[in-house]
Design a protein around this motif. Structure first.
Motif, short mmCIF file in Angstrom:
data_model
loop_
_atom_site.label_atom_id
_atom_site.label_comp_id
_atom_site.label_asym_id
_atom_site.label_seq_id
_atom_site.Cartn_x
_atom_site.Cartn_y
_atom_site.Cartn_z
N ALA A 252 31.74 27.84 36.92
CA ALA A 252 32.60 27.31 37.98
C ALA A 252 34.06 27.66 37.70
O ALA A 252 34.81 28.07 38.60
CB ALA A 252 32.42 25.81 38.10
N THR B 100 35.07 36.73 47.25
CA THR B 100 34.78 35.52 46.49
C THR B 100 33.45 35.72 45.76
O THR B 100 32.66 36.58 46.13
CB THR B 100 34.68 34.31 47.45
OG1 THR B 100 34.39 33.16 46.66
CG2 THR B 100 33.57 34.47 48.49
N GLN C 168 28.98 30.65 44.90
CA GLN C 168 28.97 29.45 44.05
C GLN C 168 27.79 29.45 43.07
O GLN C 168 27.91 29.04 41.94
CB GLN C 168 28.87 28.20 44.92
CG GLN C 168 30.16 27.83 45.66
CD GLN C 168 31.28 27.42 44.70
OE1 GLN C 168 31.04 26.73 43.73
NE2 GLN C 168 32.51 27.84 44.99
N ASN C 169 26.64 29.92 43.54
CA ASN C 169 25.46 29.89 42.68
C ASN C 169 25.19 31.25 42.01
O ASN C 169 24.11 31.49 41.49
CB ASN C 169 24.22 29.45 43.46
CG ASN C 169 24.01 30.32 44.70
OD1 ASN C 169 24.82 31.22 44.96
ND2 ASN C 169 22.95 30.08 45.44
N ASN D 153 38.48 33.72 42.13
CA ASN D 153 38.84 33.50 43.54
C ASN D 153 40.35 33.58 43.74
O ASN D 153 40.84 34.07 44.75
CB ASN D 153 38.36 32.13 44.01
CG ASN D 153 36.89 32.16 44.38
OD1 ASN D 153 36.30 33.23 44.45
ND2 ASN D 153 36.31 30.99 44.56
N TYR E 80 36.41 30.02 39.95
CA TYR E 80 37.68 29.50 40.45
C TYR E 80 38.82 30.48 40.12
O TYR E 80 39.61 30.85 40.99
CB TYR E 80 37.95 28.13 39.82
CG TYR E 80 39.31 27.55 40.19
CD1 TYR E 80 39.52 27.06 41.49
CD2 TYR E 80 40.35 27.51 39.27
CE1 TYR E 80 40.75 26.54 41.83
CE2 TYR E 80 41.58 26.99 39.62
CZ TYR E 80 41.78 26.50 40.90
OH TYR E 80 43.00 26.00 41.24
#
Lengths: 312, 206
Positions: free
Chosen positions: A111, A138, A141-142, A118, A115
């Motif tokens: 994560a 980006t 998320q997974n 990104n 972050y």
């Protein structure tokens, strides 16, 4: 030692199970004792008679194929039942709770990475033409990020440029004839790390083995896969099309090269019914099987020649 | 047959390659395990087929042996060769099957004593009908001598049969047979001697 005790040594000597000293002792005794010499001769004849029967004790060749297949299915079922953290090696070190802790830490790390990237990766700065990378605005998320390399780091603009791989978990449901489904199944067949997955994919594809691309994948699996289970499943898928030229050629290649007797036995059995009227084909199979280690395969090859009446 | 004996002798010692395969299999590598199976499965099937005498039970012993090995591979500590270890499992499974069969025979034999229908075949005949003498391949090689030997083998005790099988047909050394049985070479020698004596008595001058 008494003659009674030498009787025991006679048996052991015929099985070459006497030590050097015992053997020379027995030889000396035999040269002096007519009774034991006669017993030795009788035992010798008896062992020869038993030895004559040895060849008749080999198991039926198809039993090995059948047993291996049944074992492979059992192992598949066993692996399905086992959760991966219950594999004994892991279970000693990693309890489910420890795994959960580790997974949480990894997720937190990822994560943070996502972050940071990104905020800093510029979509336009991804290098073009580098194994066709996809420029990401980006990171999912997974997604699992790996092989990250820093291409450049410009201190003046505080910009860092990365390349790497993002692997995302996938769950997909589709019809067998759909392109995506096929693509995924073809990928699974090529998954060198997972023979179980390859076997499952081949089994599913075998339901559509009449279609040329599927047939080619199955032929490739039959001829190249390291796993016996996968090769046998590919063979099963191709068997109904044994009369097709490409399948027949593949079967001949498998007959020539497959290290496993079971595969060769199955292949020669599948070729037999379609060869009965083709002298040239029978001759080819006979030539391929002539020096086969497996008696059944050799006999089958010769039998085909006899069947078409071309054996001289 | 000579090839079988040579292979048995070679397989009895773990090579570096086999050690590596065992370690990989212990770490969950299915392909490595399958490779190990391929190295030894013929010998195990031959043993099972000879001991049980019919294909169904031989296949069951084969499966049970390798599944047991798969489940307990992590407990293999290289204290014996892998060959000895897998043979030990196979012989135990084979003996279990023989014992179960014996129990079944006894139960049915009791039942058939009270059976009023004389047309019902005796269990021993049913079992005999499923032996490999009734399969085509066996028939192909079937000779009177083979059948007489098979009958004579039935008169041996389990252990005598096992030692004779492992030494005579599988070509294992008596020292290894002792290890497989969890016993000594000397004990294996005694069983072999008794087995050959009994067989000679049964077969006479064949």
């Amino acid at each position: 030692m008494t003659c009674q005790e030498y009787q025991r040594q006679i048996v052991l000597s015929l099985y070459e199970e006497l030590h050097e000293g015992e053997r020379s002792g027995l030889e000396t005794h035999l040269s002096e004792c007519a009774g034991c010499r006669q017993a030795y001769e009788e035992h010798h004849d008896f062992c020869n008679t038993l030895a004559e029967d040895k060849s008749a004790w080999d198991f039926p060749s198809d039993l090995l194929v059948e047993s291996r297949r049944a074992l492979a299915n059992d192992l598949d079922a066993l692996e399905k039942r086992r959760s991966w953290w219950r594999i004994p090696t892991f279970s000693v070190v990693f309890t489910p709770m420890r795994m959960l802790e580790s997974a949480t830490l990894i997720a937190l790390g990822l994560a943070c990475g996502v972050y940071i990237s990104n905020r800093q990766v510029s979509p336009s700065s991804a290098p073009a033409g580098f194994d066709a990378p996809v420029a990401l605005s980006t990171v999912p998320q997974n997604g699992r990020v790996s092989n990250v390399r820093i291409v450049s780091a410009d201190a003046s603009t505080a910009t860092v440029e990365f390349t790497g791989d993002v692997v995302q978990p996938l769950r997909f449901t589709g019809l067998l004839e759909d392109d995506t489904t096929r693509r995924l199944l073809f990928s699974a067949v090529q998954d060198s790390m997972n023979p179980g997955s390859r076997a499952q994919a081949v089994e599913v594809l075998a339901r559509q083995s009449s279609e040329p691309p599927v047939k080619q994948v199955l032929i490739h699996a039959l001829l190249n896969d390291q796993s016996l289970n996968v090769r046998l499943k590919a063979f099963e898928g191709l068997k109904p099309f044994a009369a097709d030229e490409d399948v027949r050629t593949a079967f001949i290649q498998a007959l020539m090269n497959d290290p496993n007797d079971g595969v060769r036995v199955a292949v020669v059995d599948a070729l037999a019914p379609i060869t009965k009227d083709e002298a040239e084909m029978a001759s080819r199979i006979e030539a391929v099987t002539r020096n086969d280690d497996n008696t059944y395969v050799r006999l089958k090859g010769q039998g085909l020649m006899q069947m078409v009446g071309t054996q001289k | 047959m000579e090839a079988v004996l040579r292979r048995a002798e070679q397989a009895a010692y773990d090579t570096d390659e086999e050690k590596l395969l065992i370690e990989q299999a212990q770490n969950g590598n299915r392909e490595a395990f399958e490779e190990l199976v391929r190295k030894h499965d013929r010998d195990i099937l031959r043993l099972a087929f000879h001991m049980l005498g019919n294909r169904e039970e031989a296949r069951e012993v084969f499966q049970e042996t390798f599944l047991k090995a798969f489940r307990s591979l992590n407990r293999f500590r290289f204290e014996s060769s892998f060959y000895t270890w897998i043979y030990r499992i196979a012989t135990n499974v084979s003996l279990d099957h023989l014992r179960k069969r014996q129990t079944l025979r006894e139960e049915i034999s009791y039942e058939s004593d009270t059976e009023t229908n004389p047309d019902r075949p005796a269990l021993k005949d049913t079992l005999a009908a499923t032996t490999y003498y009734s399969n085509p391949e066996r028939r192909l090689y079937g000779r009177e001598i083979g059948e007489r030997i098979q009958e004579a083998l039935k008169t041996l005790s389990e252990k005598e049969r096992l030692v004779f099988e492992l030494r005579h047909y599988q070509g294992l050394r008596l020292r290894m047979i002792g290890e497989i049985m969890g016993s000594t070479e000397e004990t294996a020698k005694n069983y072999l001697f008794r087995a050959t004596q009994k067989l000679r008595a049964q077969l006479g001058k064949v």
